[in-house]
Design a protein around this motif. Structure first.
Motif, mmCIF file in Angstrom:
data_model
loop_
_atom_site.group_PDB
_atom_site.id
_atom_site.type_symbol
_atom_site.label_atom_id
_atom_site.label_comp_id
_atom_site.label_asym_id
_atom_site.label_seq_id
_atom_site.Cartn_x
_atom_site.Cartn_y
_atom_site.Cartn_z
ATOM 1 N N PRO A 155 -22.848 13.506 4.672
ATOM 2 C CA PRO A 155 -21.910 13.876 3.589
ATOM 3 C C PRO A 155 -20.452 13.848 4.017
ATOM 4 C CG PRO A 155 -23.783 15.378 3.650
ATOM 5 C CD PRO A 155 -23.888 14.531 4.877
ATOM 6 N N GLU A 156 -20.167 14.224 5.268
ATOM 7 C CA GLU A 156 -18.775 14.248 5.708
ATOM 8 C C GLU A 156 -18.223 12.852 5.980
ATOM 9 O OE1 GLU A 156 -21.463 14.924 9.283
ATOM 10 O OE2 GLU A 156 -21.256 15.691 7.236
ATOM 11 N N GLN A 199 -17.119 21.285 -1.206
ATOM 12 C CA GLN A 199 -17.314 19.845 -1.111
ATOM 13 C C GLN A 199 -16.115 19.265 -0.353
ATOM 14 O OE1 GLN A 199 -20.015 18.384 -1.858
ATOM 15 N NE2 GLN A 199 -21.024 19.829 -3.232
ATOM 16 N N PRO A 200 -16.374 18.477 0.693
ATOM 17 C CA PRO A 200 -15.250 17.951 1.513
ATOM 18 C C PRO A 200 -14.527 16.796 0.837
ATOM 19 C CG PRO A 200 -17.323 17.111 2.349
ATOM 20 C CD PRO A 200 -17.680 18.057 1.225
ATOM 21 N N ILE A 201 -13.940 17.060 -0.332
ATOM 22 C CA ILE A 201 -13.325 15.975 -1.091
ATOM 23 C C ILE A 201 -12.108 15.410 -0.376
ATOM 24 C CG2 ILE A 201 -11.939 17.569 -2.484
ATOM 25 C CD1 ILE A 201 -12.303 15.555 -4.811
ATOM 26 N N TRP A 215 -23.828 0.366 13.607
ATOM 27 C CA TRP A 215 -22.638 0.810 12.875
ATOM 28 C C TRP A 215 -22.967 1.671 11.659
ATOM 29 C CZ3 TRP A 215 -19.423 -4.377 12.684
ATOM 30 C CH2 TRP A 215 -18.903 -4.620 13.960
ATOM 31 N N LEU A 216 -24.222 1.995 11.430
ATOM 32 C CA LEU A 216 -24.558 2.834 10.284
ATOM 33 C C LEU A 216 -23.857 4.181 10.398
ATOM 34 C CD1 LEU A 216 -28.374 2.162 9.757
ATOM 35 C CD2 LEU A 216 -26.459 1.301 8.388
ATOM 36 N N ASP A 217 -23.359 4.662 9.252
ATOM 37 C CA ASP A 217 -22.674 5.952 9.176
ATOM 38 C C ASP A 217 -21.373 5.962 9.982
ATOM 39 O OD1 ASP A 217 -22.624 8.428 7.936
ATOM 40 O OD2 ASP A 217 -23.515 9.475 9.632
#
Length: 306
Positions: A250-251, A96-98, A166-168
């Motif tokens: 997710p990133e 998981q890219p915490i 501008w989404l994401d």
């Protein structure tokens, strides 16, 4: 700390004789001090309130060193048995890219804080010092937005962000909240309490509005600006709902919605979740420690006029 007055007080009895009385205890400013019983009760209440705040944080910290089995079986036991770093190892193994979420949250919080300080300080100075037509109406409209629940702006802001493409992106979680009414109201009240004579003296020396604002008002308002910066950063750092809607990859997630990913659909790894919460609390504690002096000065000057 109390001190004893150097001269005892005297009182007259019915028979006319004067009797010396014991001096009243005073504090450092010469005012009557609190009795020992009242001071003890006050300190007891403060200690209890401090424990109510600190104990949940301590519980999160200790649970992060438990295994999943220990966290579930011995949930009522605060200390791990045995101590383990498995939760932190799991977070650092790259599944998981915490740490990417952590950096995303830092960047978004810092950028939005800067934008809020710029827009709020300029708007607040205009409403506090400049004279223009409809000034009170504008200020009233800004204050009225504080009474509107933030969730009402969710769909309009989403449509605007979508139309801008501008989404994401980081702009989606920083720009929509960069001109909040609270910051303008907060700084406007602080600017109104600054002595007008300082600005009048600067105008006599040939300074214009921009120079007075940048070189006089902002340096004097450093405690208020620091307080607003801390509040703005915390608001962005703890935001969960808005990033869930506008961050799709997710990133690109920030830390708060990212921590929700650590809770599975059918099971929850409590040690990992608590370890993520510990990591999420580090910037908040560091920021408050650094800005604590400015926050205290801002609160102390709130009741001082002139």
């Amino acid at each position: 700390m109390t001190a004893v007055t150097s001269e005892p007080t005297a009182a007259a009895e019915p028979n006319g004789r004067r009797v010396e009385r014991a001096p009243r205890p005073t504090n450092r400013r010469g005012r009557p001090g609190r009795p020992n019983g009242a001071r003890t009760a006050l300190y007891t209440v403060l200690v209890v309130l401090s424990l109510l705040i600190v104990l949940p944080l301590l519980w999160i910290f200790l649970t992060s060193f438990k295994s999943d089995f220990d966290a579930i079986k011995n949930a009522a036991q605060p200390f791990p048995s045995p101590w383990t770093l498995d939760a932190y190892r799991t977070l650092s193994n790259g599944q998981q890219p915490i740490f990417r979420w952590f950096l995303n949250s830092l960047a978004a919080g810092a950028l939005q804080t800067v934008l809020i300080l710029v827009t709020a300080s300029m708007g607040a100075y205009a409403l506090a010092r400049l004279d223009f037509v409809g000034k009170r109406l504008v200020f009233g409209a800004i204050i009225a937005t504080l009474l509107v629940p933030p969730v009402i702006f969710l769909i309009p802001n989403y449509l605007i962000v979508q139309q801008l493409g501008w989404l994401d992106t980081i702009w989606a979680i920083t720009v929509p909240g960069a001109a909040g009414a609270f910051g303008i109201f907060f700084l406007r009240q602080f600017f109104s309490g600054l002595p007008v004579e300082l600005e009048e003296a600067a105008r006599l020396d040939g300074a214009g509005d921009w120079r007075i604002f940048l070189q006089l008002v902002l340096p004097l308002s450093r405690p208020a600006l620091a307080t607003l910066a801390v509040l703005s950063f915390l608001n962005n750092w703890n935001d969960f709902l808005w990033p869930v809607y506008v961050l799709l990859s997710p990133e690109h997630l920030t830390l708060q919605p990212g921590l929700n990913v650590l809770s599975g659909a059918y099971s929850t790894h409590f040690g990992i979740v608590m370890a993520g919460a510990v990591i999420a609390s580090i910037p908040v504690l560091v920021l408050f420690t650094v800005a604590q002096r400015q926050i205290v000065d801002s609160v102390a000057s709130a009741g001082v006029k002139g």
